[in-house]
Design a protein around this motif. Structure first.
Motif, PDB file in Angstrom:
ATOM      1  N   CYS A 142     112.361 152.127  30.856  1.00 41.67           N
ATOM      2  CA  CYS A 142     113.641 152.718  31.270  1.00 41.67           C
ATOM      3  C   CYS A 142     114.606 151.632  31.739  1.00 41.67           C
ATOM      4  O   CYS A 142     114.198 150.568  32.221  1.00 41.67           O
ATOM      5  N   THR A 143     115.896 151.931  31.610  1.00 43.26           N
ATOM      6  CA  THR A 143     116.920 151.148  32.295  1.00 43.26           C
ATOM      7  C   THR A 143     117.077 151.741  33.689  1.00 43.26           C
ATOM      8  O   THR A 143     117.324 152.954  33.831  1.00 43.26           O
ATOM      9  N   SER A 198     113.013 161.726  32.747  1.00 41.97           N
ATOM     10  CA  SER A 198     114.173 161.216  32.019  1.00 41.97           C
ATOM     11  C   SER A 198     113.976 161.291  30.507  1.00 41.97           C
ATOM     12  O   SER A 198     112.966 160.829  29.963  1.00 41.97           O
ATOM     13  N   ARG A 199     114.965 161.835  29.830  1.00 40.70           N
ATOM     14  CA  ARG A 199     114.974 161.866  28.366  1.00 40.70           C
ATOM     15  C   ARG A 199     115.780 160.706  27.784  1.00 40.70           C
ATOM     16  O   ARG A 199     115.469 160.212  26.709  1.00 40.70           O
ATOM     17  N   THR A 200     116.803 160.287  28.498  1.00 41.56           N
ATOM     18  CA  THR A 200     117.628 159.180  28.003  1.00 41.56           C
ATOM     19  C   THR A 200     117.000 157.829  28.309  1.00 41.56           C
ATOM     20  O   THR A 200     117.458 156.810  27.786  1.00 41.56           O
ATOM     21  N   GLY A 214     124.559 156.794  30.675  1.00 41.80           N
ATOM     22  CA  GLY A 214     123.339 157.402  30.147  1.00 41.80           C
ATOM     23  C   GLY A 214     122.405 157.957  31.199  1.00 41.80           C
ATOM     24  O   GLY A 214     121.354 158.522  30.856  1.00 41.80           O
ATOM     25  N   ILE A 215     122.747 157.838  32.458  1.00 40.66           N
ATOM     26  CA  ILE A 215     121.848 158.314  33.520  1.00 40.66           C
ATOM     27  C   ILE A 215     121.670 159.830  33.422  1.00 40.66           C
ATOM     28  O   ILE A 215     122.654 160.581  33.402  1.00 40.66           O
ATOM     29  N   ASP A 216     120.421 160.271  33.367  1.00 41.07           N
ATOM     30  CA  ASP A 216     120.164 161.715  33.382  1.00 41.07           C
ATOM     31  C   ASP A 216     119.299 162.138  34.574  1.00 41.07           C
ATOM     32  O   ASP A 216     119.117 163.335  34.808  1.00 41.07           O
TER      33      ASP A 216
END
Length: 268
Positions: A138-139, A108-110, A181-183
């Protein structure tokens, strides 16, 4: 000397096929018994007590009948609830399946990850622990979907999944606070990788670059490690397909799998 003992792969339904595929690729000579608890399907809407009682009992019966060298519980729900009891009851290696939060966090980048599983899986404290250990920065947004499980089962029985229904389930992640924002989405149910092309197409316009991860490749590596150096049949027979209930749906699934090296389904 050849050893005909199989690897037993167990799930509530056809989801474990997303584990069986990588295992078969890693160990092409390994005989597979794929067992689905079709009479108890689905697990994701059952109570923890029901699953904790049912899974060890069924695996005990399967182990007595098929004498596996190793068992894979190819179900996140069953693993997060019943894995310790199964390991205590059976005298062979047991490999469980848990949500692939660690690899998702690495990708994950976000720093916003979606965990898409069954209702029973996403509420487990085990998922809290994985998120705290491997995705603390992370969220982590969770959504439980029984509908996607049913759509994956239907697809193997010959019913094409409805893209609108698939998108509605994914919106259960994206519509939550921070969901835009999920990537990376963790397929925390083994059924869901079977739907991955449909899921990716359903959100291509709103989530470009979205990635999905699941535990299949890691489980295959673990199985290969635990069986390293063991003998396999020189000419493996067709893989066996076992259901706890054998009705029209299971017969249709059996026809779908005939071209993938599985024999006609049988009933436990």
């Amino acid at each position: 000397m050849s050893d005909a003992r199989p690897i037993l792969i167990f799930d509530s339904g056809v989801g474990g096929l997303s584990i069986a595929g990588p295992v078969r690729a890693a160990l092409p000579r390994a005989p597979i018994v794929y067992a689905a608890d079709s009479a108890g399907f689905p697990y994701g809407t059952k109570s923890e007590a029901e699953i904790a009682a049912r899974v060890p009992a069924l695996l005990g019966r399967l182990a007595e009948r098929h004498h596996p060298r190793l068992i894979v519980i190819a179900c996140n729900t069953a693993s997060t609830i019943a894995l310790p009891a199964v390991r205590a009851a059976l005298d062979c290696p047991i490999v469980g399946t848990v949500p692939a939060i660690k690899p998702a966090a690495l990708l994950s980048r976000t720093r916003t990850i979606g965990v898409l599983g069954t209702e029973a899986t996403v509420r487990q404290p085990y998922v809290d622990d994985l998120a705290a250990r491997f995705a603390a920065d992370c969220t982590v947004i969770r959504h439980g979907s029984a509908a996607l499980v049913a759509l994956a089962e239907g697809m193997l029985a010959g019913v094409a999944p409805d893209p609108t229904a698939v998108r509605a389930e994914l919106d259960g992640l994206f519509d939550q606070p921070g969901g835009a924002g999920i990537d990376v989405i963790v397929n925390a149910c083994t059924h869901f990788p079977l739907l991955e092309p449909v899921m990716a197409a359903a959100v291509a316009g709103v989530a470009p670059g979205l990635r999905f991860v699941d535990g299949g490749p890691g489980i295959a590596r673990r199985v290969a490690h635990l069986t390293q150096g063991q003998d396999w049949p020189d000419r493996p027979s067709p893989h066996r397909l076992v259901f706890t209930r054998l009705d029209a749906r299971e017969a249709a699934i059996g026809r779908s799998l005939a071209g993938y090296g599985y024999a006609a389904p049988e009933r436990l």
